[in-house]
Write an enzyme that holds these catalytic residues in place. Structure first.
Site, mmCIF file in Angstrom:
data_model
loop_
_atom_site.group_PDB
_atom_site.id
_atom_site.type_symbol
_atom_site.label_atom_id
_atom_site.label_comp_id
_atom_site.label_asym_id
_atom_site.label_seq_id
_atom_site.Cartn_x
_atom_site.Cartn_y
_atom_site.Cartn_z
ATOM 1 N N HIS A 186 0.824 -1.218 0.000
ATOM 2 C CA HIS A 186 0.000 0.000 0.000
ATOM 3 C C HIS A 186 0.857 1.266 0.000
ATOM 4 C CE1 HIS A 186 -4.200 0.651 -0.159
ATOM 5 N NE2 HIS A 186 -4.471 0.876 1.097
ATOM 6 N N TYR B 85 -2.946 9.159 7.039
ATOM 7 C CA TYR B 85 -3.319 7.786 6.704
ATOM 8 C C TYR B 85 -3.961 7.766 5.317
ATOM 9 C CZ TYR B 85 -1.795 6.106 11.189
ATOM 10 O OH TYR B 85 -1.006 5.798 12.271
ATOM 11 N N ASN C 22 -9.849 3.903 -1.695
ATOM 12 C CA ASN C 22 -10.335 4.951 -0.799
ATOM 13 C C ASN C 22 -9.433 6.172 -0.750
ATOM 14 O OD1 ASN C 22 -12.698 3.605 -0.007
ATOM 15 N ND2 ASN C 22 -11.583 2.404 1.511
#
Length: 209
Positions: free
Chosen positions: A19, A68, A116
């Site tokens: 990620h 994040y 997202n």
């Protein structure tokens, strides 16, 4: 001015996750082009420098949002507003599970395709920014995706990760000049990777790989 943002999660726990390949890519661009050390700014680690091109240096801000992954848009939106930039001035590097490992694709606009982080950026600046999609492969089943993206790259995978990151940095003048098609082609020339269906690749792997 060009704004290059990488998507990832902050801190050493996540540093080598799939990620975080967006963070890895912008770190390599900053290193290759001699950017100064990053400092806290715009809810990010930010470094301002320039990418040299045949038409002269292009002033560039590199961002690693510290919000994040899924809230990355807040950081990108703040920086874009501060510098009065347009979506076409923004490039976001991120992991793409729907591309085979090592594949690279540029895209402008469109939906978030379930990502997202991209959804967050679009919610802040609209969808018409430029996306640099770094293929990390698909685990084969939807329920395995979360664990896949939040796991570290295996040692064997670094054989394609490192050349891909270097290619993204070496070809950056084309990105800075806005020629995304040539940038994509040059990255894939420098770091070729087999075109394949990432889900089919996953089906052929032994369990645990």
């Amino acid at each position: 001015m060009l704004l290059i943002a990488g998507l990832g999660n902050p801190g050493p726990t996540y540093a080598k996750n799939r990620h975080n390949i967006g963070f890895m890519a912008v770190d390599e661009i900053a290193r290759r082009w001699g950017f100064p050390a990053a400092r806290s700014r715009f809810r990010s680690l930010a470094a301002e420098g320039a990418i040299d091109t045949p038409q002269g240096p292009v002033r560039t801000l590199i961002l690693k949002p510290q919000t994040y992954y899924n809230e990355s848009g807040r950081a990108v939106g703040e920086a874009m507003k501060f510098f009065k930039l347009q979506p076409s001035d923004v490039v976001v590097f991120y992991d793409e599970i729907d591309l085979a490992p090592g594949r690279f694709r540029m895209k402008t606009g469109g939906g978030a395709a379930g990502n997202n982080g991209i959804r967050s950026v679009a919610s802040q600046i609209g969808p018409d920014f430029r996306r640099a999609r770094l293929g990390t492969g698909h685990p084969g089943q939807k329920e395995l995706v979360h664990g896949h993206v939040l796991s570290d790259f295996h040692k064997a995978e670094m054989k394609w990760v490192e050349p891909l990151l270097e290619a993204c940095a070496d070809a950056a003048p084309l990105l800075a000049l806005g020629d995304d098609e040539k940038y994509q082609a040059e990255v894939m020339r420098l770091a070729p990777a087999e075109k394949a269906d990432p889900r089919k690749l996953a089906q052929g792997k032994p369990r645990g790989e």
